[in-house]
Motif scaffolding. Sequence first.
Motif, PDB file in Angstrom:
ATOM      1  N   ARG A 119       0.953   5.271 -14.758  1.00 36.59           N
ATOM      2  CA  ARG A 119       2.118   5.482 -13.909  1.00 36.59           C
ATOM      3  C   ARG A 119       3.065   4.302 -14.037  1.00 36.59           C
ATOM      4  N   LEU A 120       4.350   4.591 -14.039  1.00 37.23           N
ATOM      5  CA  LEU A 120       5.384   3.562 -13.929  1.00 37.23           C
ATOM      6  C   LEU A 120       5.998   3.713 -12.548  1.00 37.23           C
ATOM      7  N   LEU A 121       5.884   2.661 -11.724  1.00 39.06           N
ATOM      8  CA  LEU A 121       6.283   2.748 -10.334  1.00 39.06           C
ATOM      9  C   LEU A 121       7.215   1.601  -9.968  1.00 39.06           C
ATOM     10  N   SER A 122       8.176   1.897  -9.112  1.00 37.16           N
ATOM     11  CA  SER A 122       8.943   0.830  -8.489  1.00 37.16           C
ATOM     12  C   SER A 122       8.039   0.110  -7.492  1.00 37.16           C
ATOM     13  N   SER A 123       8.474  -1.036  -6.977  1.00 35.56           N
ATOM     14  CA  SER A 123       7.642  -1.759  -6.012  1.00 35.56           C
ATOM     15  C   SER A 123       7.417  -0.923  -4.755  1.00 35.56           C
ATOM     16  N   GLN A 124       8.430  -0.155  -4.336  1.00 31.70           N
ATOM     17  CA  GLN A 124       8.276   0.694  -3.153  1.00 31.70           C
ATOM     18  C   GLN A 124       7.287   1.824  -3.419  1.00 31.70           C
ATOM     19  N   GLN A 125       7.387   2.425  -4.602  1.00 33.68           N
ATOM     20  CA  GLN A 125       6.431   3.476  -4.957  1.00 33.68           C
ATOM     21  C   GLN A 125       5.017   2.916  -5.051  1.00 33.68           C
ATOM     22  N   PHE A 126       4.894   1.723  -5.598  1.00 30.04           N
ATOM     23  CA  PHE A 126       3.569   1.103  -5.717  1.00 30.04           C
ATOM     24  C   PHE A 126       2.935   0.934  -4.339  1.00 30.04           C
ATOM     25  N   ASP A 127       3.723   0.468  -3.370  1.00 29.35           N
ATOM     26  CA  ASP A 127       3.198   0.301  -2.015  1.00 29.35           C
ATOM     27  C   ASP A 127       2.780   1.647  -1.414  1.00 29.35           C
ATOM     28  N   ALA A 128       3.546   2.697  -1.736  1.00 32.26           N
ATOM     29  CA  ALA A 128       3.214   4.022  -1.212  1.00 32.26           C
ATOM     30  C   ALA A 128       1.901   4.544  -1.800  1.00 32.26           C
ATOM     31  N   PHE A 129       1.660   4.255  -3.083  1.00 33.53           N
ATOM     32  CA  PHE A 129       0.438   4.721  -3.743  1.00 33.53           C
ATOM     33  C   PHE A 129      -0.775   3.855  -3.410  1.00 33.53           C
ATOM     34  N   TYR A 130      -0.574   2.539  -3.344  1.00 28.91           N
ATOM     35  CA  TYR A 130      -1.713   1.623  -3.320  1.00 28.91           C
ATOM     36  C   TYR A 130      -1.654   0.608  -2.181  1.00 28.91           C
ATOM     37  N   GLY A 131      -0.806   0.852  -1.185  1.00 30.62           N
ATOM     38  CA  GLY A 131      -0.751  -0.017  -0.027  1.00 30.62           C
ATOM     39  C   GLY A 131      -1.983   0.143   0.849  1.00 30.62           C
ATOM     40  N   PRO A 132      -2.052  -0.602   1.956  1.00 28.73           N
ATOM     41  CA  PRO A 132      -3.254  -0.595   2.803  1.00 28.73           C
ATOM     42  C   PRO A 132      -3.569   0.751   3.446  1.00 28.73           C
ATOM     43  N   GLU A 133      -2.593   1.643   3.523  1.00 33.68           N
ATOM     44  CA  GLU A 133      -2.879   2.978   4.059  1.00 33.68           C
ATOM     45  C   GLU A 133      -3.643   3.838   3.056  1.00 33.68           C
ATOM     46  N   LYS A 134      -3.570   3.462   1.776  1.00 30.26           N
ATOM     47  CA  LYS A 134      -4.193   4.258   0.717  1.00 30.26           C
ATOM     48  C   LYS A 134      -5.422   3.585   0.120  1.00 30.26           C
ATOM     49  N   LEU A 135      -5.425   2.261   0.081  1.00 32.04           N
ATOM     50  CA  LEU A 135      -6.465   1.518  -0.617  1.00 32.04           C
ATOM     51  C   LEU A 135      -7.001   0.435   0.312  1.00 32.04           C
ATOM     52  N   GLY A 136      -8.316   0.382   0.434  1.00 29.82           N
ATOM     53  CA  GLY A 136      -8.929  -0.606   1.309  1.00 29.82           C
ATOM     54  C   GLY A 136      -8.847  -2.010   0.739  1.00 29.82           C
ATOM     55  N   PRO A 137      -9.374  -2.996   1.484  1.00 31.86           N
ATOM     56  CA  PRO A 137      -9.401  -4.364   0.970  1.00 31.86           C
ATOM     57  C   PRO A 137     -10.200  -4.440  -0.328  1.00 31.86           C
TER      58      PRO A 137
END
Length: 238
Positions: A119-137
């Motif tokens: 995937r090629l993602l902007s920083s905002q898209q990256f946070d949406a895919f892999y931020g703390p709501e999606k990915l644990g510590p």
Amino acid sequence: MPELPEVETMRRGVEPAVGARIVAVERLPCPRKPIEITPGLAAFKRRVEGARIERTARAGKRVVLWTDCGDAIVFEPRMTGLLLLDESPDPMYARFRLRLRGKPKQITYWDRRGLGLIRLLSSQQFDAFYGPEKLGPDALAMTAEVYRERLGRSTRAIKVALLDQRAVAGIGNLYASEILHLAGVHPGRACRRITRRQWNAIAAATIEVLTTAIRYEGSTLSDGTYRNALNNAGGYQN
């Protein structure tokens, strides 16, 4: 496979590409099931060609290349994906290549089963895919307190819970088994029945197992699929 130690080994393997400029993006001709690459190749090329690789990172079981344009190139290897600087184990399964100006000359994504994605993602898209709501510590950051906070009330078996990437990122089947064996905790024990002493043991075992596996560049199992960036086998399985 690959899990956190293998993916961290891949990330470290492509670290020499930091500072290199991307001169070409190629989807390689593979006769097998095509992998998912988003956005389409034309858009990918427009955004990436000419950009410089600014840094590498890891998001759980994914390698991330951040460019000086603020975009993230995310490689998710899933079952059999590899990132290589050297020749691939079998050219038939080479799927994608970044050609670089400087050294190394290229980064190749190889995937025997074709289950991985890029995937090629902007920083905002990256946070949406892999931020703390999606990915644990990240598993390397887990402490006994964090384990208890995130899993202590769960009715799930501890091994099942360790595989939940929203709870803790990076652990898969192989290393969950290693961690629980070292900690002396039965994999079927419900999280809510685990004692404080056992959480301490699990947290300590997580760090010990994963850091040791990284030191030995991951595990190459009997199928021989996993290789490091220079096409060499991992050593943790020994």
